[in-house]
Design a protein around this motif. Structure first.
Motif, PDB file in Angstrom:
ATOM      1  N   GLY A 109      -0.416   9.868   3.483  1.00  0.00           N
ATOM      2  CA  GLY A 109       0.968   9.953   3.277  1.00  0.00           C
ATOM      3  C   GLY A 109       2.065   9.957   4.215  1.00  0.00           C
ATOM      4  N   ALA A 110       1.654   9.134   5.268  1.00  0.00           N
ATOM      5  CA  ALA A 110       2.649   8.879   6.487  1.00  0.00           C
ATOM      6  C   ALA A 110       3.755   7.827   6.376  1.00  0.00           C
ATOM      7  CB  ALA A 110       1.910   8.404   7.897  1.00  0.00           C
ATOM      8  N   GLY A 111       3.462   6.923   5.315  1.00  0.00           N
ATOM      9  CA  GLY A 111       4.434   5.868   4.938  1.00  0.00           C
ATOM     10  C   GLY A 111       3.808   4.912   3.966  1.00  0.00           C
ATOM     11  N   VAL A 112       4.595   3.667   4.126  1.00  0.00           N
ATOM     12  CA  VAL A 112       4.017   2.459   3.025  1.00  0.00           C
ATOM     13  C   VAL A 112       3.897   1.179   3.986  1.00  0.00           C
ATOM     14  CG1 VAL A 112       5.482   3.364   1.319  1.00  0.00           C
ATOM     15  CG2 VAL A 112       6.455   1.716   2.653  1.00  0.00           C
ATOM     16  N   ALA A 113       3.253   0.356   3.664  1.00  0.00           N
ATOM     17  CA  ALA A 113       2.847  -0.654   4.473  1.00  0.00           C
ATOM     18  C   ALA A 113       2.492  -2.031   3.628  1.00  0.00           C
ATOM     19  CB  ALA A 113       1.571  -0.476   5.347  1.00  0.00           C
ATOM     20  N   LEU A 114       2.743  -3.132   3.928  1.00  0.00           N
ATOM     21  CA  LEU A 114       2.190  -4.602   3.425  1.00  0.00           C
ATOM     22  C   LEU A 114       0.986  -4.761   4.270  1.00  0.00           C
ATOM     23  CD1 LEU A 114       5.822  -6.399   3.296  1.00  0.00           C
ATOM     24  CD2 LEU A 114       4.170  -5.472   1.135  1.00  0.00           C
ATOM     25  N   ALA A 164       0.923  -1.109  -0.132  1.00  0.00           N
ATOM     26  CA  ALA A 164      -0.149  -0.057   0.043  1.00  0.00           C
ATOM     27  C   ALA A 164       0.895   1.151  -0.070  1.00  0.00           C
ATOM     28  CB  ALA A 164      -1.117  -0.044   1.359  1.00  0.00           C
ATOM     29  N   LEU A 165       0.572   1.819  -0.956  1.00  0.00           N
ATOM     30  CA  LEU A 165       1.618   3.351  -1.305  1.00  0.00           C
ATOM     31  C   LEU A 165       0.683   4.387  -1.116  1.00  0.00           C
ATOM     32  CD1 LEU A 165       3.796   2.325  -4.189  1.00  0.00           C
ATOM     33  CD2 LEU A 165       4.347   2.200  -1.798  1.00  0.00           C
ATOM     34  N   PRO A 166       1.084   5.627  -0.842  1.00  0.00           N
ATOM     35  CA  PRO A 166       0.392   7.039  -0.797  1.00  0.00           C
ATOM     36  C   PRO A 166       0.195   6.936  -2.401  1.00  0.00           C
ATOM     37  CG  PRO A 166       2.058   7.220   0.592  1.00  0.00           C
ATOM     38  CD  PRO A 166       2.256   5.813   0.248  1.00  0.00           C
ATOM     39  N   ALA A 167      -0.802   7.616  -2.875  1.00  0.00           N
ATOM     40  CA  ALA A 167      -1.195   7.785  -4.330  1.00  0.00           C
ATOM     41  C   ALA A 167      -0.102   8.514  -4.785  1.00  0.00           C
ATOM     42  CB  ALA A 167      -2.541   8.196  -4.508  1.00  0.00           C
ATOM     43  N   ASP A 168       0.190   9.906  -4.366  1.00  0.00           N
ATOM     44  CA  ASP A 168       1.094  10.696  -4.852  1.00  0.00           C
ATOM     45  C   ASP A 168       2.554  10.254  -4.875  1.00  0.00           C
ATOM     46  OD1 ASP A 168       1.668  10.622  -1.964  1.00  0.00           O
ATOM     47  OD2 ASP A 168       1.923  12.780  -1.945  1.00  0.00           O
ATOM     48  N   LEU A 169       2.963   8.959  -4.040  1.00  0.00           N
ATOM     49  CA  LEU A 169       4.364   8.397  -4.104  1.00  0.00           C
ATOM     50  C   LEU A 169       4.389   7.455  -5.468  1.00  0.00           C
ATOM     51  CD1 LEU A 169       6.963   7.626  -3.154  1.00  0.00           C
ATOM     52  CD2 LEU A 169       6.086   6.120  -1.344  1.00  0.00           C
ATOM     53  N   ALA A 170       3.082   6.784  -5.538  1.00  0.00           N
ATOM     54  CA  ALA A 170       3.123   5.849  -6.739  1.00  0.00           C
ATOM     55  C   ALA A 170       3.256   6.637  -7.876  1.00  0.00           C
ATOM     56  CB  ALA A 170       1.554   5.077  -6.768  1.00  0.00           C
ATOM     57  N   ASP A 171       2.755   8.017  -8.073  1.00  0.00           N
ATOM     58  CA  ASP A 171       2.728   8.779  -9.188  1.00  0.00           C
ATOM     59  C   ASP A 171       4.131   9.060  -9.366  1.00  0.00           C
ATOM     60  OD1 ASP A 171      -0.035   8.742  -9.668  1.00  0.00           O
ATOM     61  OD2 ASP A 171      -0.238  10.641  -8.671  1.00  0.00           O
ATOM     62  N   ARG A 172       4.897   9.482  -8.385  1.00  0.00           N
ATOM     63  CA  ARG A 172       6.275   9.924  -8.308  1.00  0.00           C
ATOM     64  C   ARG A 172       7.205   8.653  -8.746  1.00  0.00           C
ATOM     65  NH1 ARG A 172       5.409  12.391  -3.491  1.00  0.00           N
ATOM     66  NH2 ARG A 172       7.040  10.994  -2.419  1.00  0.00           N
ATOM     67  N   ASN A 182       9.339   5.742   5.075  1.00  0.00           N
ATOM     68  CA  ASN A 182       8.709   5.419   6.367  1.00  0.00           C
ATOM     69  C   ASN A 182       7.853   4.212   6.008  1.00  0.00           C
ATOM     70  OD1 ASN A 182       9.846   7.537   7.723  1.00  0.00           O
ATOM     71  ND2 ASN A 182       8.198   8.780   7.301  1.00  0.00           N
ATOM     72  N   TRP A 183       7.976   3.014   7.138  1.00  0.00           N
ATOM     73  CA  TRP A 183       7.180   2.026   7.096  1.00  0.00           C
ATOM     74  C   TRP A 183       6.184   1.960   8.405  1.00  0.00           C
ATOM     75  CZ3 TRP A 183       6.950  -2.061   3.594  1.00  0.00           C
ATOM     76  CH2 TRP A 183       7.903  -1.901   2.467  1.00  0.00           C
ATOM     77  N   LEU A 184       4.784   1.615   7.846  1.00  0.00           N
ATOM     78  CA  LEU A 184       3.894   1.335   8.996  1.00  0.00           C
ATOM     79  C   LEU A 184       3.505   0.095   9.180  1.00  0.00           C
ATOM     80  CD1 LEU A 184       1.737   4.059   6.825  1.00  0.00           C
ATOM     81  CD2 LEU A 184       3.332   4.327   8.824  1.00  0.00           C
ATOM     82  N   MET A 185       3.815  -0.609  10.351  1.00  0.00           N
ATOM     83  CA  MET A 185       3.849  -2.032  10.576  1.00  0.00           C
ATOM     84  C   MET A 185       2.779  -2.473  11.544  1.00  0.00           C
ATOM     85  SD  MET A 185       7.971  -2.140  10.283  1.00  0.00           S
ATOM     86  CE  MET A 185       8.099  -4.248  10.811  1.00  0.00           C
ATOM     87  N   PRO A 186       2.471  -3.786  11.587  1.00  0.00           N
ATOM     88  CA  PRO A 186       1.626  -4.466  12.769  1.00  0.00           C
ATOM     89  C   PRO A 186       2.677  -4.440  13.949  1.00  0.00           C
ATOM     90  CG  PRO A 186       1.350  -5.472  10.740  1.00  0.00           C
ATOM     91  CD  PRO A 186       2.286  -4.652  10.354  1.00  0.00           C
ATOM     92  N   GLY A 187       1.878  -4.626  14.906  1.00  0.00           N
ATOM     93  CA  GLY A 187       2.780  -4.651  16.257  1.00  0.00           C
ATOM     94  C   GLY A 187       3.783  -5.854  16.324  1.00  0.00           C
ATOM     95  N   PRO A 188       4.797  -5.659  17.052  1.00  0.00           N
ATOM     96  CA  PRO A 188       5.928  -6.770  17.112  1.00  0.00           C
ATOM     97  C   PRO A 188       5.497  -7.978  17.588  1.00  0.00           C
ATOM     98  CG  PRO A 188       6.139  -5.232  18.688  1.00  0.00           C
ATOM     99  CD  PRO A 188       5.278  -4.305  17.918  1.00  0.00           C
ATOM    100  N   GLU A 189       4.298  -7.978  18.283  1.00  0.00           N
ATOM    101  CA  GLU A 189       3.869  -9.415  18.682  1.00  0.00           C
ATOM    102  C   GLU A 189       3.044 -10.055  17.759  1.00  0.00           C
ATOM    103  OE1 GLU A 189       0.406  -6.479  18.798  1.00  0.00           O
ATOM    104  OE2 GLU A 189       2.361  -6.421  19.362  1.00  0.00           O
ATOM    105  N   THR A 190       3.139  -9.716  16.556  1.00  0.00           N
ATOM    106  CA  THR A 190       2.160 -10.370  15.470  1.00  0.00           C
ATOM    107  C   THR A 190       3.253 -10.869  14.505  1.00  0.00           C
ATOM    108  OG1 THR A 190       1.916  -8.547  14.161  1.00  0.00           O
ATOM    109  CG2 THR A 190       0.328  -8.671  15.838  1.00  0.00           C
TER     110      THR A 190
END
Length: 317
Positions: free
Chosen positions: A257-262, A187-195, A213-221
């Motif tokens: 726009g805070a970051g990217v995530a899987l 999952a990317l911010p749309a403007d980042l995908a455009d760039r 910047n990466w947005l991630m689930p908690g380390p317990e997962t």
């Protein structure tokens, strides 16, 4: 002196108790789970040792643990209990059973996507044949907790997942039923995908996002470890700026726009404003399965729920 063969008979109830000790790890916890006293559990395990002619438990510091002989007996106990469960299932079918409550533990996105469909199918089937529906008792658990609840007989079906980069063993005494395979998406911010000149749905190389910047689930997962492994396979360690257990939170932050995530496909929320989705250049898959105690899948009530789960997964795939 003539050598005589010594024969002995192992008590199935005591083997069951030893198996419970292997799950609960202490005499006190085993006694509580079986509604017995600690001394009663100790006496039965001592009797099992006399029957077997070998020690099944040994002291390890201030605790007890299984000996090699004890672990061997637990392995055989799992097989025996599975056979007994199969026999009970067959008898229940002959008696016309199938309306007993069924307890299902599932991780959040499966609980949100699969269980409502399963519930609806059960209700529709009951309306069609004029019988009462199988009653569901639902609990939300991450996969490890769900599998543990199944091993402790606190649930009947555990819906779990495993990733292609993070496989998961089938717990002892359990059997796995495949439900679906789904892609894990970037999952990317749309403007980042455009760039990056990435069209929607076009594969993206994680290596090109090492500085994001990466947005991630908690380390317990396990989902947290998946992100670390996927990024590691692309040659970098992700820098997390947000940790959240809810993928809806993560995708909302991506949209801001805070970051990217899987994100596994089934975990995507309905609203994806400002988010562009892409399969990683090195594909990652999440496999969703239902775990049941060995031999219980033919119990009429469990079989009906499992069939509806499989059908619900087919709709969601």
């Amino acid at each position: 002196m003539r050598n005589e063969k010594v024969s002995f008979v192992l008590d199935v109830r005591r083997l069951t108790l030893l198996r419970e000790f292997s799950v609960h790890r202490t005499i006190a916890a085993t006694a509580e789970a079986l509604h017995l006293t600690g001394p009663a559990v100790s006496q039965q395990l001592a009797a099992l040792e006399r029957e077997a002619g070998v020690a099944v438990l040994e002291k390890h510091g201030r605790t007890l643990r299984l000996t090699p002989a004890g672990r061997l007996l637990v392995e055989h106990a799992e097989v025996i209990l599975g056979d007994l469960a199969s026999a009970e299932a067959a008898l229940e079918g002959l008696r016309g059973g199938g309306r007993a409550p069924v307890r299902v533990a599932a991780f959040p996105s499966a609980a949100r996507v699969l269980l409502p469909r399963t519930w609806a199918r059960l209700a529709a089937g009951a309306a069609a044949d004029g019988t009462g529906p199988a009653e569901l008792r639902i609990a939300e658990h991450e996969p490890d907790a769900a599998a543990g609840a199944l091993r402790r007989r606190e649930t009947d079906i555990a819906v779990v997942h495993a990733y292609s980069l993070l496989p998961r063993d089938v717990p002892a005494g359990c059997e796995r039923h495949h439900l679906l395979d789904e892609p894990v998406l970037l999952a990317l911010p749309a403007d980042l995908a455009d760039r990056l000149r990435l069209a929607a749905g076009e594969p993206a190389d994680l290596a090109g996002l090492a500085g994001e910047n990466w947005l991630m689930p908690g380390p317990e997962t396990s989902c947290h470890e998946l992100t670390r492994r996927a990024c590691g396979a692309s040659g970098f360690v992700p820098r997390p700026v947000a940790l959240a257990s809810d993928f809806a939170v993560l995708t909302a932050l991506v949209g801001a726009g805070a970051g990217v995530a899987l994100v596994p496909r089934m975990a995507l929320p309905a609203a994806l404003d400002g988010v562009s989705l892409h399969p990683p250049a090195r594909p990652v898959t999440r496999t969703v399965s239902a775990l049941l105690a060995t031999g219980t899948a033919e119990q009429p009530a469990l079989r009906r729920v499992l069939e509806c789960l499989v059908a619900a997964a087919g709709e969601a795939a």
